[in-house]
Scaffold this motif. Structure first.
Motif, short mmCIF file in Angstrom:
data_model
loop_
_atom_site.label_atom_id
_atom_site.label_comp_id
_atom_site.label_asym_id
_atom_site.label_seq_id
_atom_site.Cartn_x
_atom_site.Cartn_y
_atom_site.Cartn_z
N MET A 1 37.38 -25.23 53.03
CA MET A 1 37.93 -26.29 53.89
C MET A 1 38.08 -27.58 53.08
SD MET A 1 36.60 -27.44 57.61
CE MET A 1 37.84 -28.04 58.69
N GLU A 2 39.14 -28.28 53.33
CA GLU A 2 39.43 -29.53 52.62
C GLU A 2 39.03 -30.72 53.49
OE1 GLU A 2 40.67 -31.53 49.22
OE2 GLU A 2 40.61 -29.38 49.49
N TYR A 3 38.27 -31.63 52.91
CA TYR A 3 37.84 -32.83 53.62
C TYR A 3 38.49 -34.04 52.96
CZ TYR A 3 34.26 -29.54 55.08
OH TYR A 3 33.61 -28.44 55.56
N GLU A 4 38.65 -35.10 53.73
CA GLU A 4 39.27 -36.32 53.20
C GLU A 4 38.20 -37.22 52.59
OE1 GLU A 4 41.62 -40.34 54.66
OE2 GLU A 4 41.27 -38.74 56.10
N LEU A 5 38.36 -37.51 51.29
CA LEU A 5 37.43 -38.39 50.60
C LEU A 5 37.72 -39.84 50.98
CD1 LEU A 5 35.17 -38.53 48.40
CD2 LEU A 5 37.00 -39.08 46.80
N ILE A 6 36.67 -40.54 51.34
CA ILE A 6 36.78 -41.97 51.64
C ILE A 6 35.94 -42.73 50.62
CG2 ILE A 6 36.24 -43.77 53.34
CD1 ILE A 6 36.57 -41.43 55.46
N ASN A 7 36.56 -43.67 49.94
CA ASN A 7 35.83 -44.54 49.02
C ASN A 7 35.47 -45.79 49.80
OD1 ASN A 7 34.76 -46.08 47.01
ND2 ASN A 7 36.57 -46.10 45.72
N ASN A 8 34.27 -45.81 50.35
CA ASN A 8 33.79 -46.94 51.15
C ASN A 8 33.21 -47.97 50.18
OD1 ASN A 8 32.39 -48.73 52.77
ND2 ASN A 8 31.75 -47.16 54.22
N GLU A 9 34.08 -48.84 49.69
CA GLU A 9 33.67 -49.82 48.66
C GLU A 9 32.65 -50.81 49.20
OE1 GLU A 9 36.91 -51.48 46.45
OE2 GLU A 9 37.87 -49.53 46.23
N GLU A 10 32.73 -51.13 50.49
CA GLU A 10 31.79 -52.07 51.08
C GLU A 10 30.37 -51.50 51.06
OE1 GLU A 10 31.18 -53.98 55.45
OE2 GLU A 10 33.21 -54.08 54.62
N LYS B 1 29.52 -49.07 49.04
CA LYS B 1 29.35 -48.52 47.68
C LYS B 1 29.01 -47.03 47.73
CE LYS B 1 28.00 -52.82 45.43
NZ LYS B 1 28.13 -53.79 46.48
N GLN B 2 29.90 -46.28 48.40
CA GLN B 2 29.69 -44.84 48.46
C GLN B 2 31.00 -44.11 48.73
OE1 GLN B 2 26.78 -44.84 51.58
NE2 GLN B 2 28.27 -44.38 53.16
N TYR B 3 31.05 -42.89 48.19
CA TYR B 3 32.09 -41.95 48.55
C TYR B 3 31.55 -41.19 49.75
CZ TYR B 3 34.41 -42.54 43.99
OH TYR B 3 35.06 -43.03 42.90
N GLU B 4 32.43 -40.88 50.70
CA GLU B 4 31.94 -40.20 51.89
C GLU B 4 33.00 -39.33 52.54
OE1 GLU B 4 30.75 -43.91 53.75
OE2 GLU B 4 32.48 -43.85 55.10
N PHE B 5 32.52 -38.35 53.30
CA PHE B 5 33.33 -37.56 54.21
C PHE B 5 32.86 -37.91 55.61
CE2 PHE B 5 33.51 -33.67 51.11
CZ PHE B 5 34.59 -34.21 50.45
N LYS C 1 27.45 -38.26 51.77
CA LYS C 1 27.85 -39.37 50.90
C LYS C 1 27.28 -39.25 49.50
CE LYS C 1 23.93 -42.11 52.46
NZ LYS C 1 23.47 -43.29 53.19
N ILE C 2 27.95 -39.93 48.57
CA ILE C 2 27.44 -40.14 47.22
C ILE C 2 27.44 -41.65 47.01
CG2 ILE C 2 27.79 -39.81 44.74
CD1 ILE C 2 29.40 -37.32 45.37
N GLU C 3 26.26 -42.20 46.80
CA GLU C 3 26.15 -43.63 46.55
C GLU C 3 26.46 -43.92 45.09
OE1 GLU C 3 22.13 -44.36 47.79
OE2 GLU C 3 22.63 -44.03 49.90
N TYR C 4 27.03 -45.09 44.83
CA TYR C 4 27.38 -45.44 43.46
C TYR C 4 27.18 -46.91 43.18
CZ TYR C 4 31.99 -46.98 45.29
OH TYR C 4 33.01 -47.61 45.99
N ILE C 5 27.13 -47.22 41.89
CA ILE C 5 27.14 -48.60 41.39
C ILE C 5 28.30 -48.67 40.41
CG2 ILE C 5 25.89 -50.36 40.08
CD1 ILE C 5 23.28 -48.81 40.92
N LYS C 6 29.17 -49.63 40.59
CA LYS C 6 30.29 -49.83 39.68
C LYS C 6 30.05 -51.08 38.86
CE LYS C 6 34.94 -49.32 40.43
NZ LYS C 6 36.14 -49.33 41.24
N SER D 1 29.20 -29.93 47.16
CA SER D 1 30.03 -29.62 45.99
C SER D 1 31.45 -30.15 46.16
CB SER D 1 30.07 -28.11 45.75
OG SER D 1 28.79 -27.66 45.35
N ALA D 2 32.00 -30.01 47.36
CA ALA D 2 33.35 -30.53 47.63
C ALA D 2 33.38 -32.05 47.48
CB ALA D 2 33.81 -30.12 49.03
N LEU D 3 32.32 -32.70 47.95
CA LEU D 3 32.23 -34.17 47.86
C LEU D 3 32.15 -34.60 46.39
CD1 LEU D 3 31.93 -36.92 49.27
CD2 LEU D 3 29.49 -36.44 49.49
N VAL D 4 31.30 -33.93 45.61
CA VAL D 4 31.17 -34.27 44.20
C VAL D 4 32.49 -34.05 43.47
CG1 VAL D 4 30.04 -33.69 42.01
CG2 VAL D 4 28.69 -33.86 44.10
N LYS D 5 33.14 -32.92 43.72
CA LYS D 5 34.41 -32.60 43.05
C LYS D 5 35.45 -33.69 43.33
CE LYS D 5 38.15 -29.22 42.77
NZ LYS D 5 39.11 -30.28 42.57
#
Length: 97
Positions: A1-10, A12-16, A24-29, A52-56
């Protein structure tokens, strides 16, 4: 199944957004680097390949934006170890196994 990646910059995370939950995957840029620090999959969604889909998709976004990856999250590092095509994104000198 395909999910829509959202880059929630506010946040600081990628999320479905799935069934009212937010894997989610939290990040620091910092300049041209992105540090993926923590992956979290809600209990009811575990074991379905969502992590795995989120990381990819997050790594594809990192590649598209030409950022240098620092995979601090063990789940992300393991994904890259299993999918060596993403090793080119990793900051040189970091050993992910």
């Amino acid at each position: 199944m395909e999910y829509e990646l959202i880059n929630n910059e506010e946040a600081k995370q990628y999320e479905f957004h799935i069934e009212g939950q937010v894997p989610k995957i939290e990040y620091i840029k910092a300049k041209d680097k992105i540090y993926l620090t923590h992956t979290e999959i809600p209990k009811g969604l575990e074991g379905k390949g969502i992590g795995s889909a989120l990381v990819k998709q997050a790594l594809d976004d990192v590649r598209e934006k030409d950022l240098t990856l620092v995979p601090l999250c063990p789940f992300v590092a393991l994904f890259i170890k299993r999918h060596p095509e993403y090793k080119t994104l990793v900051l040189k000198g970091i050993n992910i196994g």
